[in-house]
Design an enzyme around this catalytic site. Structure first.
Site, PDB file in Angstrom:
ATOM      1  N   LYS A   1     -10.655  17.832   5.035  1.00 29.24           N
ATOM      2  CA  LYS A   1     -10.981  19.108   5.632  1.00 29.24           C
ATOM      3  C   LYS A   1     -11.082  20.196   4.447  1.00 29.24           C
ATOM      4  CE  LYS A   1     -10.729  18.473  10.278  1.00 29.24           C
ATOM      5  NZ  LYS A   1     -11.829  19.054  11.214  1.00 29.24           N
TER       6      LYS A   1
ATOM      7  N   SER B   1      -5.683  21.187  15.287  1.00 26.00           N
ATOM      8  CA  SER B   1      -4.709  20.234  15.442  1.00 26.00           C
ATOM      9  C   SER B   1      -3.675  19.950  14.263  1.00 26.00           C
ATOM     10  CB  SER B   1      -5.118  19.100  16.007  1.00 26.00           C
ATOM     11  OG  SER B   1      -5.899  18.154  15.073  1.00 26.00           O
TER      12      SER B   1
ATOM     13  N   ASP C   1     -16.342  11.572  24.310  1.00 23.24           N
ATOM     14  CA  ASP C   1     -17.366  12.413  24.571  1.00 23.24           C
ATOM     15  C   ASP C   1     -18.649  12.391  23.878  1.00 23.24           C
ATOM     16  OD1 ASP C   1     -15.430  13.504  22.745  1.00 23.24           O
ATOM     17  OD2 ASP C   1     -16.922  15.014  22.387  1.00 23.24           O
TER      18      ASP C   1
END
Lengths: 332, 332
Positions: A62, A87, A219
């Site tokens: 990240k 998160s 998803d």
């Protein structure tokens, strides 16, 4: 033909923005090593190349995107700081990037975030603002902070600067192991895999890119199947970093450039973490280990491309795991 | 002046035998990466370079020496196989080296050896023969096997081929981080530190070499103090790999080339393992983490050379640790 020409201008990022990101961030990030293990090659029946992003600053990939986003701001924008909801790993990464530039980072964190990830935010000087665990609560708290501070929102994945930053992984990895013919990358909101796929397919259009996703938060698999973004009423997986849904900027890239989604069960993720620990000798969090779980899964072996995947690059994306939790999961 | 000329011929190994070892083993071993962490640099107040030998094949530096020993045998010697007694990492390393050459490895293992180390021996095809935990029992069982099989004894440390193999770590490390002015290396029987010190001081005579030793097995510190090999009636430390005593071949090198011994408590070793796990994201066993414990210890800060140690290479020597044991030690 110009590198990646078919993809230029079509999405929110492209090979040019990824190469620009690399120039912008290269003196701030770690060029992470690639590990290999003959034991794991034998288990997989394939040559595996592990791109060790858990060694990245902040303990996850990240930092690449966050660093690119923060360094892209002009001075007036930057002065008011940055805000995000996450998160954990993006939050720590943004805090660290903001600290390097000397600007404030306001971090909205759901109460359910792992302790070690929150500690990283605090370690890097981010200002923690708590929200409930739902995406709705996270976004509404973030938008309130935004109004009060005038800070710039840096979304964890639905942002061209973030996607471009994450894409620098492919530039490094395909230089370190040019024989790679297949990439397996964790998917959540799609920022990582969008950047990785854009860069990799610009460099080598024949390369396959697979997403690895927990079956309890599938998803992306459902979205690819339906041809539109699907969100889920709830998710249930040990991989706390893989519970987000695709965004309107990542979806078109995932739709067009991700060859397939491999879903795995939590027990396969735990087994992969264990192999990372015992064989590779590295600490990888559940979300980070899912690529190895996918490579070893029956679902991958059933994929029609499987027999042609010989040299597989696996992004081990993060290593922020509470040791007690890791041990508890091994005992299950 | 010829490289390391003062040390040539004086000990059982020298820079020439170490360079020969490197040629012999280089296509079989991993060139292990060097990690760094700004967080740990800040904690130590020094620049730290972690040489990651837990990434070596078999999970520890031991494969370097074992590989050099096995590849040094002529065909007649090799055909009868090799035998050793070891608390684990040398055993696994010798099994793997023997397997690569297609010869048998007879491994005498004390009942007290950690489970994961025994599993490594079995994984690499070594034939396990159990002994009691004492050095006496280990040596007498090994000598019985020796007589029965005609195999060649490959001692875990008191052997020039082993010392030369371990010395290849310095050749790599000082190429990867030439700014290193100090090395901190675990000490047990002295094979590792002898090879490392011989090579390092041949390349750069000004380099400092410190041994790191558990206070519950501080025979090397006592030996340096007394000017002769001291053995202990018993040892008591979490670092299961550091309970051996110096041999007649390693002692002269340790006596002459190791600048000082830094002893640390088990609780400092546990804290170092925790930092390895949480900050570096790597699995390091107690014996492997002791170098970091030493760097962070008060004993090191009290050393008169401390203020001149700015760029410190730390050999993280092994990573074979049962996760359950690791977690239990963290809870203490």
């Amino acid at each position: 033909m110009e590198e990646g020409s078919e993809m230029r201008g079509k999405y929110v990022a492209d090979i040019s923005s990824i190469r620009e990101a690399q120039e912008r961030i290269k003196s701030f990030i770690h060029k992470t090593p690639v590990l290999s293990s003959e034991t794991l090659n034998a288990v997989a029946g394939r040559r595996l190349f592990f791109k060790c992003e858990f060694f990245q600053k902040g303990g996850a990939f990240k930092f690449r995107g966050a660093c690119n986003a923060v360094l892209s701001l002009d001075n007036d924008q930057a002065a008011k700081g940055v805000v995000t909801h996450s998160s954990g790993n993006h939050a720590a990464a943004l805090s660290l990037a903001a600290k390097l530039r000397g600007i404030p980072a306001y971090i909205v964190i759901p109460e359910s975030a792992p302790k070690c990830k929150v500690e990283n935010v605090v370690r890097y000087g981010g200002q923690v603002i708590w929200s409930e665990a739902t995406m709705q609560s996270r976004e509404s708290v973030a938008s309130k902070v935004l109004q009060e501070t005038g800070a710039v929102l840096v979304h964890p994945y639905n942002d061209g600067r973030i996607i471009s930053g994450q894409g620098t992984i492919s530039l490094e990895l395909l230089e370190q192991a040019p024989e790679i013919d297949t990439l397996i990358v964790p998917i959540s909101g799609g920022g990582l895999i969008s950047g990785v796929a854009l860069a990799a397919k610009s460099i080598n259009p024949a390369i396959r890119v697979f997403a690895a996703e927990p079956s309890g938060a599938n998803d992306a698999a459902q979205s690819k199947e339906a041809g539109r973004i699907i969100t889920l009423p709830e998710t249930n997986t040990i991989a706390d970093g893989l519970r987000a849904f695709l965004g309107d900027l990542t979806w078109p890239i995932v739709r067009d450039l991700v060859d397939d989604v491999i879903t795995v069960e939590d027990k396969e993720i735990i087994e992969a973490m264990k192999l990372c620990y015992e064989i590779l000798k590295v600490a990888v969090e559940p979300s980070g280990a899912i690529g190895l779980a996918a490579v070893l899964s029956d679902n991958f072996k059933k994929n029609r491309a499987w027999k042609n995947c010989n040299n597989i690059g696996i992004v081990l994306s993060g290593g922020n795991v509470d040791l007690g939790k890791l041990w508890d999961s091994f005992k299950q």
